[in-house]
Design an enzyme around this catalytic site. Structure first.
Site: not given
Length: 195
Positions: A112-114, A116
């Site tokens: 997902c956003h990990a 980043w």
């Protein structure tokens, strides 16, 4: 089913983690025999969310970032949640931990956003991965190649886009970690033979 007996996984997370992206992979890892340790910047408990809006469960923290060393772990799991990933990516100790894990060639499971966190650690250049569609420009701007698939495997990394991808993600993570465990075992046997 993969045998991950004794395989030690650092699960890096803080408040705002996407509940299913932490709980479902941890459940799969533990069922395979892995030891999953929830590692956070703070002691106590961290707050989960569903879709970055609804607060859900609280998860006890096993260890703080200040108290762990890369040598204690064989792999790392980075759950998503925009708030979680955005907070974790800015911590120098997270960036350092991830760089050391990468330098040691240890496997990463990222969803997902990990990604980043990988961007901020300077690890994405030249890598192929996926993540939530809203961060594709961040990955590209960091020199990575973002791909719109439920699972992307690139050397020691497995990445996925979102909670809907969890069944495929979990299977890919178990396979990657099992390969890493087997390689570690082969190295140990070779080292023993040289003594």
């Amino acid at each position: 089913m993969s045998d991950l007996s004794g395989f030690r996984v650092a699960v890096l997370a803080t408040d705002g983690f996407e509940e299913s992206e932490l709980t479902e992979p941890v459940k799969a890892l533990r069922a395979a025999g892995a030891r999953s340790t929830i590692v956070s910047p703070k002691a106590g408990e961290i707050q989960g969310v569903r879709h970055d809006i609804d607060k859900t469960i609280r998860v006890p923290v096993d260890r703080t970032l200040a108290d762990v060393r890369v040598e204690e772990f064989d792999g790392v799991l980075l759950p998503g949640g925009a708030l979680n990933a955005d907070a974790m990516r800015m911590l120098p100790e997270v960036q350092s931990f991830l760089r050391e894990m990468q330098d040691a060639g240890k496997p990463f499971a990222v969803i997902c956003h990990a990604p980043w966190e990988l961007v901020s650690a300077g690890l994405v250049a030249g890598r192929e991965l996926t993540g939530y569609h809203t961060i594709q420009d961040d990955i590209r701007n960091a020199g990575g190649r973002w791909v719109d698939r439920e699972v992307v495997e690139d050397h020691n990394w497995v990445s996925s886009r979102q909670p809907r991808d969890l069944p495929a993600f979990n299977q890919a993570v178990l396979r990657l970690f099992a390969r890493a465990r087997a390689a570690r075992s082969r190295l140990a046997v070779a080292a023993d033979a040289r003594r």
